[in-house]
Design a protein around this motif. Sequence first.
Motif, short mmCIF file in Angstrom:
data_model
loop_
_atom_site.label_atom_id
_atom_site.label_comp_id
_atom_site.label_asym_id
_atom_site.label_seq_id
_atom_site.Cartn_x
_atom_site.Cartn_y
_atom_site.Cartn_z
N PHE A 7 0.93 -1.05 0.04
CA PHE A 7 0.06 -0.13 0.02
C PHE A 7 1.01 1.25 -0.13
N ILE A 8 0.22 2.18 -0.56
CA ILE A 8 0.80 3.53 -0.46
C ILE A 8 -0.12 4.34 0.44
N SER A 9 0.47 5.25 1.48
CA SER A 9 -0.63 5.83 2.52
C SER A 9 0.05 7.02 2.81
N GLU A 53 -16.15 7.69 -6.28
CA GLU A 53 -15.59 6.32 -6.20
C GLU A 53 -14.14 6.35 -5.46
N PRO A 54 -13.90 5.35 -4.76
CA PRO A 54 -12.52 5.56 -4.05
C PRO A 54 -11.51 5.51 -4.97
N VAL A 55 -10.55 6.46 -5.01
CA VAL A 55 -9.37 6.48 -5.69
C VAL A 55 -8.10 6.77 -5.08
N LEU A 66 -6.37 -8.58 -7.80
CA LEU A 66 -7.12 -7.46 -7.83
C LEU A 66 -8.60 -7.53 -7.52
N SER A 67 -9.17 -6.56 -7.48
CA SER A 67 -10.76 -6.64 -6.86
C SER A 67 -11.86 -6.51 -8.24
N GLY A 68 -12.90 -6.72 -8.05
CA GLY A 68 -13.96 -6.79 -9.06
C GLY A 68 -14.03 -5.13 -9.24
N LEU A 100 -11.50 -3.70 -11.58
CA LEU A 100 -11.62 -4.01 -12.96
C LEU A 100 -12.68 -3.24 -13.57
N ARG A 101 -13.86 -2.82 -12.91
CA ARG A 101 -14.69 -1.90 -13.14
C ARG A 101 -14.21 -0.50 -13.53
N GLN A 102 -13.33 -0.34 -12.32
CA GLN A 102 -12.66 1.38 -12.89
C GLN A 102 -11.73 1.06 -13.94
N VAL A 130 -11.00 -11.06 -7.61
CA VAL A 130 -12.12 -11.19 -6.55
C VAL A 130 -13.17 -10.35 -6.53
N SER A 131 -14.30 -11.18 -6.71
CA SER A 131 -15.70 -10.52 -7.03
C SER A 131 -16.96 -11.43 -6.19
N ASN A 132 -17.71 -10.70 -5.59
CA ASN A 132 -18.96 -11.28 -5.18
C ASN A 132 -20.07 -11.13 -6.26
N SER A 133 -20.03 -9.87 -6.71
CA SER A 133 -21.28 -9.37 -7.64
C SER A 133 -21.01 -10.03 -8.96
N LEU A 134 -19.94 -10.73 -9.34
CA LEU A 134 -19.79 -11.03 -10.65
C LEU A 134 -20.34 -9.79 -11.90
N1 LIG Z 1 -3.16 3.32 -1.77
C1 LIG Z 1 -2.80 2.06 -2.27
O1 LIG Z 1 -1.71 1.44 -2.12
C2 LIG Z 1 -4.22 1.28 -2.83
C3 LIG Z 1 -3.73 -0.33 -2.84
C4 LIG Z 1 -4.95 -0.87 -3.29
C5 LIG Z 1 -6.27 -0.21 -3.69
N2 LIG Z 1 -6.10 1.24 -3.57
C6 LIG Z 1 -7.26 1.87 -4.02
O2 LIG Z 1 -8.30 1.72 -3.07
C7 LIG Z 1 -9.77 1.62 -3.81
C8 LIG Z 1 -10.42 0.48 -3.57
O3 LIG Z 1 -9.67 -0.46 -4.12
P1 LIG Z 1 -10.37 -2.01 -4.47
O4 LIG Z 1 -11.51 -1.67 -5.29
O5 LIG Z 1 -9.22 -2.89 -4.66
O6 LIG Z 1 -10.66 -2.64 -2.92
P2 LIG Z 1 -11.24 -3.63 -2.13
O7 LIG Z 1 -12.06 -3.06 -0.82
O8 LIG Z 1 -10.44 -4.53 -1.75
O9 LIG Z 1 -12.28 -4.45 -3.13
C9 LIG Z 1 -13.44 -4.06 -2.94
C10 LIG Z 1 -14.17 -5.11 -3.87
O10 LIG Z 1 -13.58 -6.52 -4.15
C11 LIG Z 1 -14.58 -7.33 -4.07
N3 LIG Z 1 -14.36 -8.23 -2.95
C12 LIG Z 1 -13.47 -7.90 -1.85
N4 LIG Z 1 -13.56 -8.82 -0.78
C13 LIG Z 1 -14.35 -9.71 -1.24
C14 LIG Z 1 -14.66 -10.98 -0.66
N5 LIG Z 1 -14.16 -11.57 0.39
N6 LIG Z 1 -15.64 -11.84 -1.51
C15 LIG Z 1 -16.01 -11.44 -2.52
N7 LIG Z 1 -15.63 -10.33 -3.28
C16 LIG Z 1 -14.80 -9.47 -2.46
C17 LIG Z 1 -16.13 -6.86 -4.43
O11 LIG Z 1 -15.96 -6.88 -5.60
P3 LIG Z 1 -17.44 -7.05 -6.28
O12 LIG Z 1 -18.21 -5.64 -6.16
O13 LIG Z 1 -17.16 -7.17 -7.63
O14 LIG Z 1 -18.20 -8.02 -5.69
C18 LIG Z 1 -15.67 -5.58 -3.74
O15 LIG Z 1 -16.52 -4.42 -4.55
C19 LIG Z 1 -9.34 1.90 -5.31
O16 LIG Z 1 -9.45 3.04 -5.60
C20 LIG Z 1 -8.02 1.52 -5.27
O17 LIG Z 1 -7.10 2.25 -6.33
C21 LIG Z 1 -5.16 1.94 -2.98
#
Ligand SMILES: NC(=O)c1ccc[n+]([C@@H]2O[C@H](COP(=O)([O-])OP(=O)(O)OC[C@H]3O[C@@H](n4cnc5c(N)ncnc54)[C@H](OP(=O)(O)O)[C@@H]3O)[C@@H](O)[C@H]2O)c1
Length: 287
Positions: A53-55, A70-72, A98-100, A103-105, A143-147
């Motif tokens: 992560f970068i924080s 949307e989170p970015v 990566l998360s679903g 992929l949409r983003q 990883v996705s639940n909504s598909l």
């Molecule tokens: N600063 C950093 O280092 C850093 C690192 C990573 C991400 N980010 C940012 O944080 C934001 C969110 O990232 P992210 O979307 O990857 O976040 P996330 O919160 O890890 O993923 C959310 C999505 O992942 C799926 N998901 C997560 N856990 C699940 C589980 N246990 N079972 C089934 N599906 C699961 C779901 O997809 P579905 O909706 O398809 O079901 C959910 O909507 C983005 O803007 C990203 O760029 C920042």
Amino acid sequence: MSDLDATDESAASHGRLLALYPKTGHHPLQGLYLSNELRGCVSADRVYVYSNFISSLDGRIAVAHGTTGEPVIPQDTANPRDWRLLLELAAPADAIILSGRYLRQLDHGQAQAPPPFDKNTPPDIVTFREQLGLPPQPALVVVSNSLELPLKQLLHYRDDRTVIVATSEASLSGEARQPISDDITVISAGKTRVDGSSLVEVLQRHGLNLVYSIAGPAVMHTLLEARVLQRLYLTTVLRVLSGTDYATMASGTQLDPPYDFKLAELFLDNHGPDGIQQLIQVYDRRT
Ligand SMILES: NC(=O)c1ccc[n+]([C@@H]2O[C@H](COP(=O)([O-])OP(=O)(O)OC[C@H]3O[C@@H](n4cnc5c(N)ncnc54)[C@H](OP(=O)(O)O)[C@@H]3O)[C@@H](O)[C@H]2O)c1
């Protein structure tokens, strides 16, 4: 003035990092994580999972986008030096999670960057991977639940790598579910949502033993809850963002017991975004 202080300026002018722990000295950024020998962490009975992560200093890893909400990744923390480190972490990986949502983003042109690797990947990273005898691209695990996944993106990545969609039994058996595509492997890894232990087991069966998560807080929580994350790479930009709509690195139910780490390595980088310093930290799981 200590030895470190005396040499800090010259190290900074060369863009090098100041090593603070466990050894002191100077280190070029390039090669920092390539030298971690992550493939040596894989064993016959253990998949090795790591994330980064970068924080900001106040813990923001994502903030709400001004128009979409949307989170970015915050523009004020993202920087090329951290991105270089991300690519180095991807270099030895069998699979990238990566998360679903990401992929949409990507599909909406709102993601920070496409997953590694693409035509802009530095040649030394490509060579590093080749020398390990790995396929050019790590498998992509979504990883996705909504598909609700953009098929165009899935097929695009399927062109040059294995693409696996990891979901839950409940999602797979849902009446509304549309088949994704015969070209995409869809795996069930949990009853109502993806469970980290099941995910790791299935990935191991697919021969994916070194697994790098570049996903966000919900996936991180999934990995922590199942106690499968072994190492965390963290870049902290010494900048406070504040704001009310943000994400930290893990979100979900409180972890009980907490997930403990021990510091493995610490570096100071004087060349973060806008010349702001950033701390580059490596943490190993403490069992
Ligand atoms: N600063 C950093 O280092 C850093 C690192 C990573 C991400 N980010 C940012 O944080 C934001 C969110 O990232 P992210 O979307 O990857 O976040 P996330 O919160 O890890 O993923 C959310 C999505 O992942 C799926 N998901 C997560 N856990 C699940 C589980 N246990 N079972 C089934 N599906 C699961 C779901 O997809 P579905 O909706 O398809 O079901 C959910 O909507 C983005 O803007 C990203 O760029 C920042």
